[in-house]
Write a protein that holds these residues in place. Structure first.
Motif, PDB file in Angstrom:
ATOM      1  N   LYS A   1      13.066 -13.331  16.963  1.00 25.90           N
ATOM      2  CA  LYS A   1      11.752 -12.927  17.485  1.00 25.90           C
ATOM      3  C   LYS A   1      11.910 -12.674  18.977  1.00 25.90           C
ATOM      4  O   LYS A   1      12.863 -13.168  19.581  1.00 25.90           O
ATOM      5  N   PRO A   2      10.987 -11.934  19.602  1.00 27.33           N
ATOM      6  CA  PRO A   2      11.099 -11.706  21.045  1.00 27.33           C
ATOM      7  C   PRO A   2      11.263 -13.025  21.804  1.00 27.33           C
ATOM      8  O   PRO A   2      10.496 -13.962  21.599  1.00 27.33           O
ATOM      9  N   GLN A   3      12.303 -13.105  22.625  1.00 23.86           N
ATOM     10  CA  GLN A   3      12.608 -14.327  23.367  1.00 23.86           C
ATOM     11  C   GLN A   3      12.231 -14.139  24.828  1.00 23.86           C
ATOM     12  O   GLN A   3      12.410 -13.037  25.374  1.00 23.86           O
ATOM     13  N   SER A   4      11.796 -15.228  25.461  1.00 25.24           N
ATOM     14  CA  SER A   4      11.317 -15.078  26.837  1.00 25.24           C
ATOM     15  C   SER A   4      12.411 -14.585  27.779  1.00 25.24           C
ATOM     16  O   SER A   4      12.146 -13.788  28.671  1.00 25.24           O
ATOM     17  N   ILE A   5      13.644 -15.014  27.554  1.00 34.18           N
ATOM     18  CA  ILE A   5      14.717 -14.590  28.471  1.00 34.18           C
ATOM     19  C   ILE A   5      14.880 -13.055  28.451  1.00 34.18           C
ATOM     20  O   ILE A   5      15.075 -12.420  29.486  1.00 34.18           O
ATOM     21  N   ASP A   6      14.746 -12.460  27.256  1.00 38.59           N
ATOM     22  CA  ASP A   6      14.861 -10.999  27.148  1.00 38.59           C
ATOM     23  C   ASP A   6      13.626 -10.319  27.734  1.00 38.59           C
ATOM     24  O   ASP A   6      13.731  -9.330  28.461  1.00 38.59           O
ATOM     25  N   LEU A   7      12.461 -10.848  27.400  1.00 36.64           N
ATOM     26  CA  LEU A   7      11.217 -10.234  27.890  1.00 36.64           C
ATOM     27  C   LEU A   7      11.146 -10.294  29.413  1.00 36.64           C
ATOM     28  O   LEU A   7      10.733  -9.338  30.064  1.00 36.64           O
ATOM     29  N   GLU A   8      11.609 -11.400  29.980  1.00 37.80           N
ATOM     30  CA  GLU A   8      11.608 -11.528  31.441  1.00 37.80           C
ATOM     31  C   GLU A   8      12.560 -10.523  32.071  1.00 37.80           C
ATOM     32  O   GLU A   8      12.260  -9.906  33.089  1.00 37.80           O
ATOM     33  N   PHE A   9      13.688 -10.366  31.434  1.00 31.26           N
ATOM     34  CA  PHE A   9      14.677  -9.414  31.960  1.00 31.26           C
ATOM     35  C   PHE A   9      14.115  -7.985  31.909  1.00 31.26           C
ATOM     36  O   PHE A   9      14.205  -7.222  32.869  1.00 31.26           O
ATOM     37  N   ILE A  10      13.489  -7.634  30.777  1.00 30.59           N
ATOM     38  CA  ILE A  10      12.893  -6.299  30.609  1.00 30.59           C
ATOM     39  C   ILE A  10      11.797  -6.079  31.661  1.00 30.59           C
ATOM     40  O   ILE A  10      11.696  -5.010  32.264  1.00 30.59           O
ATOM     41  N   THR A  11      10.998  -7.101  31.897  1.00 34.24           N
ATOM     42  CA  THR A  11       9.924  -7.008  32.897  1.00 34.24           C
ATOM     43  C   THR A  11      10.506  -6.739  34.275  1.00 34.24           C
ATOM     44  O   THR A  11      10.009  -5.886  35.020  1.00 34.24           O
ATOM     45  N   ARG A  12      11.607  -7.436  34.595  1.00 30.51           N
ATOM     46  CA  ARG A  12      12.232  -7.223  35.908  1.00 30.51           C
ATOM     47  C   ARG A  12      12.732  -5.790  36.036  1.00 30.51           C
ATOM     48  O   ARG A  12      12.613  -5.160  37.073  1.00 30.51           O
TER      49      ARG A  12
END
Ligand code: GTP
Ligand code: MG
Length: 201
Positions: free
Chosen positions: A118-129
Protein backbone atom coordinates in the motif's frame (compact mmCIF):
# COMPACT_ATOMS: atom_id res chain seq x y z
CA UNK A 1 13.34 1.95 -28.77
CA UNK A 2 15.85 -0.68 -29.81
CA UNK A 3 18.79 -1.18 -27.45
CA UNK A 4 21.93 -1.44 -29.55
CA UNK A 5 24.43 -1.04 -26.74
CA UNK A 6 24.42 -0.81 -22.96
CA UNK A 7 27.60 -0.58 -20.96
CA UNK A 8 28.63 0.19 -17.42
CA UNK A 9 30.65 3.40 -17.26
CA UNK A 10 31.29 4.37 -13.65
CA UNK A 11 30.32 4.15 -9.99
CA UNK A 12 30.53 7.53 -8.29
CA UNK A 13 30.29 8.55 -4.65
CA UNK A 14 29.25 12.15 -5.47
CA UNK A 15 27.35 13.95 -8.22
CA UNK A 16 30.39 16.05 -9.08
CA UNK A 17 32.40 12.89 -9.71
CA UNK A 18 29.84 11.48 -12.15
CA UNK A 19 30.86 11.12 -15.83
CA UNK A 20 31.60 14.43 -17.50
CA UNK A 21 29.14 14.41 -20.32
CA UNK A 22 26.14 16.44 -21.39
CA UNK A 23 24.04 13.42 -22.36
CA UNK A 24 20.58 13.16 -20.76
CA UNK A 25 20.23 10.94 -17.71
CA UNK A 26 17.31 8.80 -16.58
CA UNK A 27 17.67 7.69 -12.97
CA UNK A 28 15.99 4.92 -11.00
CA UNK A 29 15.19 5.51 -7.37
CA UNK A 30 13.06 3.81 -4.75
CA UNK A 31 13.22 1.87 -1.56
CA UNK A 32 15.94 -0.66 -1.07
CA UNK A 33 15.00 -4.03 -2.63
CA UNK A 34 12.18 -2.53 -4.73
CA UNK A 35 13.90 -3.85 -7.87
CA UNK A 36 15.81 -0.90 -9.39
CA UNK A 37 18.83 -2.91 -10.51
CA UNK A 38 16.65 -5.79 -11.75
CA UNK A 39 14.55 -3.40 -13.83
CA UNK A 40 17.66 -1.92 -15.43
CA UNK A 41 18.85 -5.41 -16.36
CA UNK A 42 15.43 -6.28 -17.75
CA UNK A 43 15.28 -3.12 -19.87
CA UNK A 44 18.77 -3.71 -21.22
CA UNK A 45 18.32 -7.50 -21.48
CA UNK A 46 21.63 -8.09 -19.71
CA UNK A 47 21.36 -10.14 -16.55
CA UNK A 48 24.47 -8.96 -14.71
CA UNK A 49 24.69 -5.35 -15.93
CA UNK A 50 23.46 -3.82 -12.66
CA UNK A 51 24.23 -5.77 -9.47
CA UNK A 52 21.09 -7.18 -7.85
CA UNK A 53 20.64 -8.87 -4.50
CA UNK A 54 17.98 -10.45 -2.34
CA UNK A 55 19.52 -8.49 0.56
CA UNK A 56 18.55 -4.81 0.61
CA UNK A 57 21.26 -2.18 0.38
CA UNK A 58 23.24 -3.67 -2.51
CA UNK A 59 23.65 -0.47 -4.52
CA UNK A 60 25.61 2.14 -2.55
CA UNK A 61 27.03 4.33 -5.30
CA UNK A 62 25.67 6.28 -8.28
CA UNK A 63 26.05 3.88 -11.21
CA UNK A 64 26.08 5.18 -14.79
CA UNK A 65 25.26 2.98 -17.78
CA UNK A 66 25.68 4.41 -21.26
CA UNK A 67 22.87 3.36 -23.59
CA UNK A 68 23.06 3.49 -27.40
CA UNK A 69 25.94 5.96 -26.95
CA UNK A 70 23.19 8.57 -26.52
CA UNK A 71 21.86 8.62 -22.97
CA UNK A 72 22.56 7.32 -19.48
CA UNK A 73 20.59 5.05 -17.23
CA UNK A 74 21.50 5.75 -13.61
CA UNK A 75 21.08 3.21 -10.82
CA UNK A 76 20.84 4.96 -7.46
CA UNK A 77 21.04 3.45 -3.97
CA UNK A 78 17.71 2.70 -2.32
CA UNK A 79 16.26 4.87 0.38
CA UNK A 80 14.79 3.61 3.62
CA UNK A 81 16.73 0.47 4.36
CA UNK A 82 15.70 0.04 7.99
CA UNK A 83 18.39 -2.43 8.98
CA UNK A 84 21.30 -0.23 7.92
CA UNK A 85 22.91 2.00 10.56
CA UNK A 86 21.62 5.54 11.00
CA UNK A 87 24.92 6.87 9.71
CA UNK A 88 24.74 4.69 6.58
CA UNK A 89 21.14 5.76 5.88
CA UNK A 90 22.09 9.44 6.30
CA UNK A 91 25.06 9.02 3.95
CA UNK A 92 22.99 7.32 1.25
CA UNK A 93 20.21 9.85 1.51
CA UNK A 94 22.75 12.70 1.23
CA UNK A 95 24.21 11.06 -1.88
CA UNK A 96 20.79 10.66 -3.50
CA UNK A 97 19.78 14.24 -2.62
CA UNK A 98 23.06 15.57 -3.96
CA UNK A 99 22.52 13.76 -7.26
CA UNK A 100 18.89 14.70 -7.76
CA UNK A 101 19.32 18.34 -6.80
CA UNK A 102 22.67 19.08 -8.45
CA UNK A 103 22.88 16.94 -11.54
CA UNK A 104 21.78 19.15 -14.41
CA UNK A 105 21.77 16.26 -16.87
CA UNK A 106 19.05 14.51 -14.87
CA UNK A 107 16.14 14.49 -17.30
CA UNK A 108 13.68 12.18 -15.60
CA UNK A 109 13.58 10.35 -12.31
CA UNK A 110 11.72 7.04 -12.20
CA UNK A 111 10.40 6.39 -8.71
CA UNK A 112 9.95 2.65 -8.24
CA UNK A 113 7.20 1.27 -6.02
CA UNK A 114 6.61 -2.36 -5.09
CA UNK A 115 3.10 -3.14 -6.36
CA UNK A 116 2.46 -5.43 -3.39
CA UNK A 117 2.58 -2.63 -0.84
CA UNK A 118 0.00 0.00 0.00
CA UNK A 119 1.22 3.60 -0.36
CA UNK A 120 3.96 4.07 2.24
CA UNK A 121 4.78 7.37 3.89
CA UNK A 122 8.47 7.19 2.98
CA UNK A 123 7.56 7.01 -0.74
CA UNK A 124 4.81 9.61 -0.53
CA UNK A 125 7.13 12.01 1.28
CA UNK A 126 9.80 11.51 -1.32
CA UNK A 127 7.30 12.12 -4.16
CA UNK A 128 6.07 15.27 -2.41
CA UNK A 129 9.63 16.58 -2.15
CA UNK A 130 10.16 15.96 -5.87
CA UNK A 131 6.96 17.78 -6.73
CA UNK A 132 7.93 20.79 -4.65
CA UNK A 133 11.46 20.83 -6.05
CA UNK A 134 10.08 20.68 -9.60
CA UNK A 135 12.06 17.56 -10.50
CA UNK A 136 10.37 15.68 -13.38
CA UNK A 137 9.44 12.17 -12.34
CA UNK A 138 7.36 9.15 -13.32
CA UNK A 139 6.13 6.27 -11.16
CA UNK A 140 7.07 2.69 -11.95
CA UNK A 141 5.38 -0.20 -10.18
CA UNK A 142 7.64 -3.23 -9.90
CA UNK A 143 7.11 -6.97 -9.34
CA UNK A 144 3.72 -7.05 -11.12
CA UNK A 145 4.25 -10.81 -11.60
CA UNK A 146 3.76 -11.29 -7.85
CA UNK A 147 0.05 -10.35 -7.91
CA UNK A 148 -3.00 -11.30 -9.94
CA UNK A 149 -4.17 -8.86 -12.59
CA UNK A 150 -7.13 -7.72 -10.50
CA UNK A 151 -4.97 -7.23 -7.41
CA UNK A 152 -2.55 -5.15 -9.51
CA UNK A 153 -5.40 -2.96 -10.74
CA UNK A 154 -6.66 -2.50 -7.20
CA UNK A 155 -3.23 -1.43 -5.93
CA UNK A 156 -2.73 1.04 -8.80
CA UNK A 157 -6.17 2.57 -8.28
CA UNK A 158 -5.45 2.88 -4.57
CA UNK A 159 -2.18 4.68 -5.29
CA UNK A 160 -3.80 7.05 -7.75
CA UNK A 161 -6.49 7.90 -5.24
CA UNK A 162 -3.89 8.63 -2.56
CA UNK A 163 -1.87 10.88 -4.89
CA UNK A 164 -4.96 12.78 -6.03
CA UNK A 165 -5.53 13.81 -2.42
CA UNK A 166 -2.45 16.03 -2.73
CA UNK A 167 -2.00 16.62 -6.47
CA UNK A 168 -4.25 17.81 -9.25
CA UNK A 169 -2.46 15.80 -11.88
CA UNK A 170 -0.98 12.32 -11.85
CA UNK A 171 2.57 11.69 -13.06
CA UNK A 172 3.16 9.14 -15.86
CA UNK A 173 2.67 5.65 -14.47
CA UNK A 174 4.17 2.33 -15.58
CA UNK A 175 3.54 -1.27 -14.57
CA UNK A 176 6.55 -3.55 -14.79
CA UNK A 177 7.96 -6.94 -13.95
CA UNK A 178 11.62 -7.87 -14.28
CA UNK A 179 10.46 -11.51 -14.39
CA UNK A 180 7.88 -11.34 -17.18
CA UNK A 181 9.38 -8.25 -18.87
CA UNK A 182 6.04 -6.52 -18.63
CA UNK A 183 6.36 -2.78 -19.24
CA UNK A 184 9.66 -2.94 -21.11
CA UNK A 185 8.44 -1.45 -24.38
CA UNK A 186 6.29 1.18 -22.68
CA UNK A 187 9.17 2.41 -20.53
CA UNK A 188 11.75 2.43 -23.33
CA UNK A 189 9.36 4.17 -25.71
CA UNK A 190 8.65 6.78 -23.08
CA UNK A 191 12.38 7.46 -22.61
CA UNK A 192 12.75 7.76 -26.37
CA UNK A 193 9.88 10.22 -26.51
CA UNK A 194 11.38 12.40 -23.76
CA UNK A 195 14.81 12.18 -25.43
CA UNK A 196 13.37 13.34 -28.76
CA UNK A 197 11.56 16.19 -27.09
CA UNK A 198 14.77 17.38 -25.43
CA UNK A 199 16.72 17.19 -28.68
CA UNK A 200 14.14 19.37 -30.42
CA UNK A 201 14.02 22.21 -27.88
P1 GTP B 1 19.14 -2.04 -3.66
O1 GTP B 1 20.24 -1.92 -4.67
O2 GTP B 1 19.53 -2.84 -2.46
O3 GTP B 1 18.54 -0.72 -3.27
O4 GTP B 1 17.95 -2.93 -4.29
P2 GTP B 1 17.26 -2.83 -5.73
O5 GTP B 1 16.10 -1.91 -5.67
O6 GTP B 1 18.29 -2.57 -6.79
O7 GTP B 1 16.64 -4.29 -5.90
P3 GTP B 1 17.18 -5.53 -6.77
O8 GTP B 1 17.03 -5.27 -8.21
O9 GTP B 1 18.55 -5.92 -6.27
O10 GTP B 1 16.09 -6.64 -6.41
C1 GTP B 1 15.78 -7.02 -5.08
C2 GTP B 1 15.12 -8.40 -5.06
O11 GTP B 1 13.85 -8.36 -5.70
C3 GTP B 1 15.92 -9.47 -5.80
O12 GTP B 1 15.81 -10.68 -5.08
C4 GTP B 1 15.21 -9.59 -7.14
O13 GTP B 1 15.34 -10.84 -7.74
C5 GTP B 1 13.76 -9.30 -6.77
N1 GTP B 1 13.00 -8.71 -7.89
C6 GTP B 1 13.29 -7.55 -8.52
N2 GTP B 1 12.40 -7.27 -9.49
C7 GTP B 1 11.51 -8.29 -9.50
C8 GTP B 1 10.33 -8.59 -10.27
O14 GTP B 1 9.89 -7.86 -11.18
N3 GTP B 1 9.67 -9.74 -9.96
C9 GTP B 1 10.09 -10.58 -8.96
N4 GTP B 1 9.36 -11.66 -8.73
N5 GTP B 1 11.19 -10.33 -8.22
C10 GTP B 1 11.89 -9.21 -8.46
MG1 MG C 1 20.27 -1.99 -6.66
Amino acid sequence: MIIKSAKFVASSPKSEQCPQSRLPEYAFIGRSNVGKSSLINMLMQQKGLAKTSATPGKTILINHFLINEAWYLVDLPGYGYARASKKAIAQLSALVNDYITNREQLTMLFVLLDIRHKPQSIDLEFITRLGHAGIPFALVFTKADKLTKSAVEKQVANYQKTLLNDWEELPPLFLTSAESRQGRDALLDYIEEVNNYHVKI
